[in-house]
Scaffold this motif. Structure first.
Motif, short mmCIF file in Angstrom:
data_model
loop_
_atom_site.label_atom_id
_atom_site.label_comp_id
_atom_site.label_asym_id
_atom_site.label_seq_id
_atom_site.Cartn_x
_atom_site.Cartn_y
_atom_site.Cartn_z
N GLU A 31 3.23 -20.09 -19.95
CA GLU A 31 2.39 -21.26 -19.64
C GLU A 31 1.20 -20.87 -18.77
OE1 GLU A 31 1.89 -24.23 -20.60
OE2 GLU A 31 3.68 -24.50 -21.81
N LEU A 32 1.43 -19.99 -17.80
CA LEU A 32 0.33 -19.58 -16.92
C LEU A 32 -0.74 -18.85 -17.72
CD1 LEU A 32 2.32 -18.33 -13.78
CD2 LEU A 32 1.38 -20.62 -14.21
N VAL A 33 -0.30 -18.01 -18.65
CA VAL A 33 -1.25 -17.29 -19.51
C VAL A 33 -2.01 -18.29 -20.39
CG1 VAL A 33 -1.41 -15.71 -21.49
CG2 VAL A 33 0.02 -15.11 -19.51
N TYR A 34 -1.30 -19.25 -20.93
CA TYR A 34 -1.91 -20.27 -21.78
C TYR A 34 -2.99 -21.03 -21.00
CZ TYR A 34 -1.32 -23.01 -26.17
OH TYR A 34 -1.47 -23.56 -27.41
N LEU A 35 -2.65 -21.39 -19.80
CA LEU A 35 -3.57 -22.13 -18.94
C LEU A 35 -4.79 -21.28 -18.59
CD1 LEU A 35 -4.31 -24.50 -17.14
CD2 LEU A 35 -2.41 -23.90 -15.63
N ALA A 36 -4.57 -20.00 -18.36
CA ALA A 36 -5.68 -19.10 -18.03
C ALA A 36 -6.63 -18.97 -19.21
CB ALA A 36 -5.12 -17.73 -17.63
N VAL A 37 -6.08 -18.80 -20.41
CA VAL A 37 -6.92 -18.69 -21.60
C VAL A 37 -7.69 -20.00 -21.82
CG1 VAL A 37 -6.89 -18.46 -24.13
CG2 VAL A 37 -5.47 -16.96 -22.71
N SER A 38 -7.02 -21.12 -21.66
CA SER A 38 -7.66 -22.43 -21.86
C SER A 38 -8.81 -22.64 -20.89
CB SER A 38 -6.62 -23.54 -21.69
OG SER A 38 -5.56 -23.39 -22.62
N THR A 39 -8.63 -22.14 -19.68
CA THR A 39 -9.70 -22.24 -18.68
C THR A 39 -10.89 -21.39 -19.11
OG1 THR A 39 -8.10 -22.60 -16.90
CG2 THR A 39 -10.28 -21.78 -16.26
N ALA A 40 -10.62 -20.16 -19.48
CA ALA A 40 -11.71 -19.26 -19.87
C ALA A 40 -12.43 -19.77 -21.11
CB ALA A 40 -11.18 -17.84 -20.10
N ASN A 41 -11.70 -20.44 -21.99
CA ASN A 41 -12.33 -21.00 -23.19
C ASN A 41 -12.96 -22.37 -22.93
OD1 ASN A 41 -11.85 -18.89 -24.97
ND2 ASN A 41 -9.85 -19.66 -25.59
#
Lengths: 133, 133, 133, 133, 133, 133
Positions: D68-78
């Motif tokens: 989830e943390l990785v998902y959230l990080a990618v979503s932020t960068a995108n």
């Protein structure tokens, strides 16, 4: 290495060669860089891009070096390696000092991190930052 | 609307309130904008972000308005709506005229399109744009 | 190939050499990678970047490998080839297994596609995902 | 506000309603969030997206919170606001503490700024970070 | 140059070799390009990616060349050099003419610049462009 | 909500009003959408943007609907919510069916995930995908 051949003067269509000449005259150099040679397959796109770039980057309410710094900042944020290299060179040619380069990098880095923080926090825009209709 | 509550002065931890005071003093206004109120859940991150931003945006080899224009350009390319609004306001507060705003937009638009073209064409970087080791 | 020369120990300013030494000590290796050698033209930016990175990546509420995976995920989404390579190496050095790497890639790919779908559909944020003021 | 209507259970095609039921069962809640309601116009795309997400986010070599943390990080960068909100909520539901959230934000901010610096400097990848064929 | 070794047929796990064979059969060529050889470390991720790509790119309501043009446009906007090169080649193989390539580039450039302008201006979405619940 | 006021016909400069009329004539509708009303502060930028967009989106080697789909795909990848909404509406007006919309979304999602995978793996471009000088 490109997705299209980089066209030499000989290989370029006549209308593209004419734009190459305009570039040479404007810049007072014989060198035409790869970006224009790749675009030369489509003379109309080459011409409109060169002419619009010339207008936009001309001196105006912002001076040409400031415009180059902005161009370089956008190119960095968009991750365009070619553009980062060519506009770093252009900024130097227009007088960017190493100190200015360092400060530019620091601002780009700062903006990049607060952009990420504001997005991750989903911060709503303050009313006072919004213009009425 | 955020992913965290925006903390009022009362709700913020004491160390974050101290940063709010530093912001008020530096800007000579009572208003603390939403970005800092969202960051206030983590006083250490709030402090380091505010302090670094203050250093980076201070006058130096580049003047503060130029730095704001660069910040705004990066925020646009990164698609951060919050940052675009807050830094447009900041640029105006530092003297950006409508003519300068229009030219800034034109440069951002130009860079965005040539960034896309250079990427789509896979243009290799010219040797002369590369620095030796 | 860079936009600035990569500075050897000899060519770097003394204050940057001091940061090189701090990097060597922290990492227990003689090798200083290209990123720091490129930043070394601006000793203040080099120092603040190294010191902040050291703080942020230290063990805390999240363990160092998790932090590396997040760093790698952000670098991928931002399209930074250099960072993808250096942080893949760093993640391996901190114990990332091939199975973990594969799962990380799968999560990054999944997030990338649902990010695009949510944006293309303009999905409004559910009330329950928003924090009150 | 979306580019398509968000489909209620009544308005959704039968095959999409079946996926809504699968979502309810898996999550043990009656609530189906807007993303799935927007996707429901295309039952095949809805199904493949839900099923792949379920596989990818299941426990494996990485635990679900890390994913989830990785998902959230990618979503932020995108820059996906919807995804940032929904995955912040999901991370909390899986146990993310405020301290972990703060550290996650700090890593995302750090990566964002060094990504920008490495790109602006055009730093070439060190040989030791590259795998042979 | 990659972050993982590109696996030859000999080095790839048996399940990945089976996907290589599926690729060869579908494309009627012996050549397996680097993307699949890099993914081959994780046979499950390789298989699901190949199979989903085959489904998505098959003829349907949109013809395969249009799908390739869209793929290429997305890859450009995401700054993926590998994907830009491989999908330019794929588009040509599916019949893209130089005139179509030129027009595609012009549309990508146009979209990139108006995307930046709309973001920089923070333009609110017109009511008529929004679908009801 | 914008960073500038959206200009009504009355508030817009005469040269901008003339572009509004050109938009009305070309589209055969009285409605002028927010994007153009925000740009109207700078009549020269408004005019060049409108005129270039009209040229680029006209029928040519690619048909207008295909161009709209590409525009929408780029706008999605760039995360421009305004553009996603306005070009989804434009694509529908040019005949995009729900089936085509679904397939477009699937291609955008596919490209987004393989873009991320290729970047995360640092896959080198195959020689056969590169054009000679």
């Amino acid at each position: 290495m490109a997705t299209v051949a980089l066209l030499s003067d000989e290989a370029a269509p006549a209308e593209s060669r004419a734009v190459f000449e305009a570039i040479r005259t404007a810049r007072q150099t014989d060198y035409v860089n790869n970006f224009w040679r790749a675009l030369a397959h489509d003379p109309a796109l080459l011409r409109v891009t060169w002419e619009r770039a010339s207008e936009v980057m001309a001196p105006g309410a912002l001076d040409p070096l400031v415009k180059e710094l902005v161009y370089l900042a956008v190119s960095t944020a968009n991750g365009c390696a070619y553009c980062v290299h060519s506009h770093t060179a252009a900024a130097r040619a227009k007088g960017m000092t190493p100190e200015q380069h360092g400060e530019l990098l620091a601002v780009i880095a700062m903006a990049s991190q607060t952009n990420a923080l504001a997005t991750a926090l989903g911060v709503p825009v303050d009313e006072r930052f919004q213009e009425g209709p």
